[in-house]
Design a protein around this motif. Structure first.
Motif, PDB file in Angstrom:
ATOM      1  N   UNK A   1       0.686  -1.166   0.417  1.00 36.30           N
ATOM      2  CA  UNK A   1      -0.297   0.027   0.385  1.00 36.30           C
ATOM      3  C   UNK A   1       0.790   1.152   0.408  1.00 36.30           C
TER       4      UNK A   1
ATOM      5  N   UNK B   1      -3.993  -9.208   4.672  1.00 37.50           N
ATOM      6  CA  UNK B   1      -3.779  -9.049   5.798  1.00 37.50           C
ATOM      7  C   UNK B   1      -5.167  -7.863   6.572  1.00 37.50           C
TER       8      UNK B   1
ATOM      9  N   UNK C   1      -7.155  -4.824   8.311  1.00 34.38           N
ATOM     10  CA  UNK C   1      -6.973  -3.299   8.784  1.00 34.38           C
ATOM     11  C   UNK C   1      -7.117  -2.778   9.665  1.00 34.38           C
TER      12      UNK C   1
ATOM     13  N   UNK D   1     -17.145  -4.920   4.193  1.00 32.11           N
ATOM     14  CA  UNK D   1     -17.791  -3.962   3.183  1.00 32.11           C
ATOM     15  C   UNK D   1     -19.781  -3.907   3.812  1.00 32.11           C
TER      16      UNK D   1
ATOM     17  N   UNK E   1     -12.244  -2.460   8.478  1.00 33.55           N
ATOM     18  CA  UNK E   1     -12.462  -2.208   7.205  1.00 33.55           C
ATOM     19  C   UNK E   1     -13.703  -3.316   6.898  1.00 33.55           C
TER      20      UNK E   1
ATOM     21  N   UNK F   1      -1.506  -9.626  -2.459  1.00 37.57           N
ATOM     22  CA  UNK F   1      -2.932 -11.020  -1.755  1.00 37.57           C
ATOM     23  C   UNK F   1      -2.183 -11.907  -2.784  1.00 37.57           C
ATOM     24  N   UNK F   2      -2.510 -12.019  -4.062  1.00 41.02           N
ATOM     25  CA  UNK F   2      -2.818 -13.281  -4.763  1.00 41.02           C
ATOM     26  C   UNK F   2      -1.563 -13.668  -4.711  1.00 41.02           C
TER      27      UNK F   2
ATOM     28  N   UNK G   1      -0.600  -3.687  -4.324  1.00 43.17           N
ATOM     29  CA  UNK G   1      -1.229  -5.065  -2.978  1.00 43.17           C
ATOM     30  C   UNK G   1      -2.042  -6.032  -3.794  1.00 43.17           C
ATOM     31  N   UNK G   2      -2.964  -5.466  -4.705  1.00 42.77           N
ATOM     32  CA  UNK G   2      -3.295  -7.451  -5.221  1.00 42.77           C
ATOM     33  C   UNK G   2      -2.475  -8.367  -5.987  1.00 42.77           C
TER      34      UNK G   2
ATOM     35  N   UNK H   1     -12.596 -13.118   5.644  1.00 42.78           N
ATOM     36  CA  UNK H   1     -12.143 -12.494   4.555  1.00 42.78           C
ATOM     37  C   UNK H   1     -10.736 -13.226   4.240  1.00 42.78           C
ATOM     38  N   UNK H   2      -9.795 -12.924   4.570  1.00 41.31           N
ATOM     39  CA  UNK H   2      -8.340 -12.807   4.793  1.00 41.31           C
ATOM     40  C   UNK H   2      -8.405 -14.306   4.331  1.00 41.31           C
TER      41      UNK H   2
ATOM     42  N   UNK I   1      -7.305  -7.585  -1.074  1.00 37.86           N
ATOM     43  CA  UNK I   1      -8.293  -8.836  -1.107  1.00 37.86           C
ATOM     44  C   UNK I   1      -7.812  -9.726  -2.315  1.00 37.86           C
TER      45      UNK I   1
ATOM     46  N   UNK J   1     -13.119 -14.631  -4.159  1.00 37.88           N
ATOM     47  CA  UNK J   1     -12.759 -14.452  -5.697  1.00 37.88           C
ATOM     48  C   UNK J   1     -11.319 -13.774  -6.004  1.00 37.88           C
ATOM     49  N   UNK J   2     -11.118 -12.796  -5.465  1.00 40.89           N
ATOM     50  CA  UNK J   2      -9.619 -12.394  -5.489  1.00 40.89           C
ATOM     51  C   UNK J   2      -8.101 -12.947  -5.299  1.00 40.89           C
TER      52      UNK J   2
ATOM     53  N   UNK K   1     -17.830  -0.815  -2.180  1.00 42.39           N
ATOM     54  CA  UNK K   1     -17.832  -0.461  -0.759  1.00 42.39           C
ATOM     55  C   UNK K   1     -16.721   0.017  -0.226  1.00 42.39           C
TER      56      UNK K   1
ATOM     57  N   UNK L   1      -8.650  -4.045  -2.843  1.00 42.24           N
ATOM     58  CA  UNK L   1      -6.948  -4.499  -3.826  1.00 42.24           C
ATOM     59  C   UNK L   1      -6.470  -4.782  -2.850  1.00 42.24           C
TER      60      UNK L   1
ATOM     61  N   UNK M   1     -15.548 -12.023  -1.211  1.00 43.21           N
ATOM     62  CA  UNK M   1     -14.678 -11.195  -2.150  1.00 43.21           C
ATOM     63  C   UNK M   1     -13.715 -11.543  -1.790  1.00 43.21           C
TER      64      UNK M   1
ATOM     65  N   UNK N   1      -9.048 -15.928   1.723  1.00 46.74           N
ATOM     66  CA  UNK N   1      -8.375 -16.329   0.102  1.00 46.74           C
ATOM     67  C   UNK N   1      -6.676 -17.205   0.489  1.00 46.74           C
TER      68      UNK N   1
END
Lengths: 304, 250, 336
Positions: free
Chosen positions: B52, B82, B84, B90, B88, B76-77, B72-73, B161-162, C205, B104-105, C197, C203, B101, B165
């Protein structure tokens, strides 16, 4: 030597720029305080012009009376507009929701909706065609300065714009109202905590900004001699462009950019064609957004 | 080769050196704590690792490949996920959709596949999402909007969510912020179980007890510099650390 | 869960029966071309609203220039039909592709802009495209517009009569909306929602946010282009005024009134804002004022729209989500 023709075109562009500047001041003032875009600003301009027309046809008062009545109408419009399209969306007064995207976008759309109703309402009332203003009121008597001819309107608009800009700077920096406007602009919540009536300050800002919009409307109407319900749309967008180019919340920046915009459109009209002059503004906007996201005067940025 | 290697990483913001020549690493399966007083550069270091914030100088390698300068993406992939500091999620999406998400990421789903694809990929995304939801105990509330969850639950949602992945390294930015003592203890146990299953975790924390209690190694930052990097017992006795924390009473 | 599985086909079949049997049959009873024209308009604007829904409602990008891409599609179809003598079967895909290409070119530099700046940029782009349509007289015929007399020909057969034209429009619109439905009700759609959102968080994710924004903007323009081609062929006349800023706002109003993020809502909004002025035709030219009023009232009193996102997603999951196969387990909140 310069062909006087080009000087003439420059003069025309400059006077156009001054008109955009008048619009842009009000626009930027409102954006600076609330951080929201007021899409109905162009309609305030139109309604100001139509109010002037009604007044002239009904009472035929002297020019200055027309101007002051229109300014009062503008202030009233700003007040009403804020109450109808903006206040209902400031449901919560914490920092997060005052600056939230949801608030910005819903007020953007509500002001858009109000502007549609106003414009279409005027079209139903007056028809979409041009309305002519009485000839004796028009401010287009020619004045020759060397090789260049300008009209009285150019001088009047320039003087009014300078007065408004100067008055506004005085108001913002030297008076209590101006101090609270600047405080709300910098930090709405902090301003509230130190005892400033934020609600009143916001509505005052709208009144002042709309006053300038309505004043610009009648001056332009008298300058060209004709007004129509959709007349506010294009200058509204140009004012918007000037505001973005000037760095969003800097009034002097917006004024300079409005003049630049007017001048470049004048040049575009001279060298290409008036049909394509609008492309200049939109092109400027896109280029500014992409390459100078902080605006052309972003570095020395000041709020309001 | 360590899982994550941070070498001489520096970041300046104008005249301020937020992170100053920090070198450390995270081994596979390790649970590392990153502590330091306010303004020590912990979150900046996290942002440097996760892409970031750009590095001023130094290098970051993840699984042997340089990741500094990557978006970042992309990072992450590659298997680093991570959370926050200021939570954060949605808010206007359901708990299930939030976590999906992450799935999918990591797995990807192209527009074409979304329209014409066969069910296989969708089912795999869905299965992975359920797995993460069950792991944090949010399966029952899967259809709730994230905004309607309690604060503590939203913390777990962010971790789920993390986890969706299926990262190799999970980095948690102040996971215990805003939680009371019993919630913090529960979270500590949960992070411990994640690590027991072999997931490498790096966490930034204010709460010294949480870090000292579960981490196998603790890195201490003060004014952007690394002042200690050892086992909790050693760090606790280090005079330099005590000095940095003077007045923080730990 | 078996109960839901059994019901999965009911709503789609009902909708198809409505569009392909009930509506045309009822309209045919009136025997007037005018009613078919209104029905076509409803279908075309449903497609426009649903394509804007993907960008503005799902991905959260406030787009104020959608009508311009619709216009590009209409002009491409009309000019191909008149100047190049390439009929509907060429014009339709070309309209979509050219609109998408324009959108791609526009999106590449502007997609990094955030919220309000993006909105302003799309407004300016819409205005630029409209200025070109108005002033590039050599190609677009300027303010006079383009007449397209050739009508729709499919594989050598001329599609004659309002009923047949209606069916062609309905097939294209239904197929397009099906694709848009698959896009917004899928894990791809969830990734788009995450952009709306919190795109920075998305990003983290592993989602390539800029690419996804460009993709969705381009896809949406493609469908707007298709709608443009349908407009050109159903009315036989395109002019710049049909694709100006107020039309962009009309489409936006449909999405907002129906509920941001809700696909069925976008259709409800389109039906409402097209039919309402037709019904109120007796009151004079109130059409545009109505658009403004309906939009304002719904923002103020129904901020979630007539058919809000939460209930719309629940509706879709309950009634359409299972159509493409049974659940792999008890758990089935997901899309498939």
């Amino acid at each position: 030597m310069f062909d006087p023709y080009y000087l003439q075109q420059l003069a025309i562009g400059l006077s156009q720029g001054v008109i955009y500047a008048l619009m842009a001041i009000g626009f930027t003032l409102i954006f600076g305080v609330l951080n929201v875009v007021n899409f109905a600003h162009g309609e305030v301009y139109t309604v100001g012009a139509f109010a002037g027309l009604l007044l002239i046809t009904a009472f035929a008062p002297p020019f200055l009376v027309v101007l002051f009545v229109v300014l009062a109408v503008g202030a009233a419009l700003g007040f009403g507009l804020e109450r109808i399209a903006f206040k209902p969306f400031r449901r919560f007064s914490d920092e997060a929701s005052l600056k939230s995207r949801a608030m910005r976008e819903s007020t953007l759309m509500s002001s858009l909706a109000v502007s549609i109703v106003a414009r279409e309402g005027l079209e139903i009332a007056f028809g979409s065609q041009m309305q002519t203003l009485p000839f004796e009121y028009l401010i287009n008597k020619p004045i020759a300065i060397g090789p260049v001819t300008i009209v009285t309107g150019d001088v009047i608009i320039f003087v009014v714009a300078a007065l408004m800009l100067g008055g506004l700077q005085y108001l913002l920096t030297k008076t209590r109202v101006g101090l609270s406007i600047r405080a709300v602009s910098a930090n709405p919540l902090g301003a509230k905590y130190v005892g400033i009536d934020t609600d009143r300050t916001i509505v005052t800002t709208f009144a002042i900004g709309s006053m300038m919009g309505a004043g610009a409307g009648i001056l332009v109407g008298l300058y060209y001699g004709a007004i129509f319900p959709a007349m506010g749309f294009v200058p509204g967008i140009k004012a918007f462009v000037a505001m973005v180019m000037g760095g969003l919340s800097s009034i002097p920046g917006a004024v300079i950019c409005a003049l630049l915009l007017g001048l470049s459109e004048g040049l575009a009209t001279t060298f290409i064609s008036s049909n394509w002059a609008d492309m200049v503004a939109y092109g400027f906007l896109i280029v500014t957004l992409i390459f100078f996201p902080q605006g052309l005067f972003g570095a020395g940025r000041e709020r309001v | 080769m360590s899982l994550l290697e941070i070498e001489n990483v520096t970041r300046r913001f104008g005249g301020l050196v937020a992170v100053d020549d920090v070198t450390t690493r995270v081994e596979a399966g390790e649970l590392v704590g990153l502590i330091g007083p306010n303004g020590a550069g912990k979150t900046t270091l996290f942002n440097l690792i996760s892409g970031f914030t750009a590095l001023t100088s130094g290098a970051v390698r993840f699984k042997g490949a340089a990741i500094d300068g990557s978006k970042p993406h992309v990072i992450a992939a590659r298997g680093m996920s991570r959370t926050f500091q200021n939570l954060r999620v949605f808010p206007n999406m359901s708990v299930f959709d939030n976590v999906s998400v992450g799935s999918v990421g990591a797995m990807g789903q192209s527009a074409f596949a979304a329209v014409f694809g066969r069910r296989g990929r969708s089912d795999a995304i869905s299965a992975r999402t359920w797995e993460a939801l069950e792991r944090v105990g949010l399966a029952e509330q899967s259809e709730e909007l994230a905004a309607n969850l309690s604060y503590g639950k939203r913390k777990y949602l962010e971790i789920a969510r993390a986890l969706a992945m299926r990262p190799d390294l999970l980095i948690l930015d102040e996971p215990a912020a805003g939680l009371n003592d019993s919630e913090t203890a529960e979270l500590a146990r949960f992070i411990r179980t994640l690590n027991d299953d072999g997931l490498a975790v790096m966490l930034v924390e204010h709460d010294m007890n949480l870090v000292m209690g579960i981490c196998s190694r603790v890195v201490v930052l003060a004014s952007g510099r690394k002042i200690a990097d050892a086992e909790p017992a050693v760090v606790r006795a280090d005079p330099a650390v005590l000095e940095a924390y003077l007045g923080v009473d730990e | 869960m078996s109960e839901i599985t059994r019901k999965g086909w009911v709503v789609p079949v009902l909708l198809l029966v409505l569009v392909f049997a009930v509506a045309p049959f009822t309209l045919a009873q009136f025997g007037k071309g005018y009613f078919f024209q209104v029905a076509n308009l409803v279908l075309i604007f449903s497609l426009l609203a649903v394509s804007l829904h993907l960008v503005t409602g799902v991905a959260g990008l406030l787009h104020l220039g959608h009508a311009a891409f619709y216009g590009i599609g209409a002009y491409v179809a009309a000019l191909m039909g008149t100047d190049l003598k390439l009929g509907f079967l060429w014009g339709l895909p070309a309209a979509g592709l050219v609109a998408a290409l324009f959108a791609l070119v526009v999106a590449l530099p502007t997609m990094r802009l955030v919220s309000i700046y993006f909105a302003v940029a799309t407004l300016a782009i819409g205005q630029m495209i409209n200025t070109v349509l108005l002033n590039w007289v050599a190609v677009t015929k300027g303010p006079n517009g383009v007449m397209l007399f050739s009508g729709i020909k499919l594989f050598g057969f001329a599609v004659k009569g309002p009923l047949a034209v209606y069916f062609v429009v309905a097939v294209v619109v239904v197929a397009s909306i099906w694709v848009l439905h698959r896009l917004s009700h899928s894990y791809y759609g969830n990734a788009l929602r995450s952009l709306r959102e919190d795109d920075q968080c998305a990003d983290a994710m592993g989602i390539d946010t800029v690419r996804l924004k460009i993709e969705v903007f381009t896809l949406s323009a493609f469908f707007a282009g298709l709608a443009g081609a349908l407009w050109a062929y159903t009315t036989g006349y395109v002019s710049p005024g049909d694709f100006n800023f107020s039309n962009s706002i009309l489409i936006l109003a449909m999405v907002v009134v129906g509920g941001l993020g809700s696909l069925p809502g976008a259709i409800v909004g389109a039906v409402l804002l097209i039919l309402l002025p037709e019904v109120l035709r007796g009151l004079g030219d109130l059409r545009n004022v109505m658009v403004g009023l309906v939009m304002f009232v719904s923002i103020l009193f129904l901020p979630k729209g007539l058919f809000g996102e939460v209930s719309a997603l629940a509706f879709v999951r309950r009634n359409l989500g299972v159509k493409w196969g049974a659940a792999p387990s008890e758990r089935e909140v997901g899309w498939r």
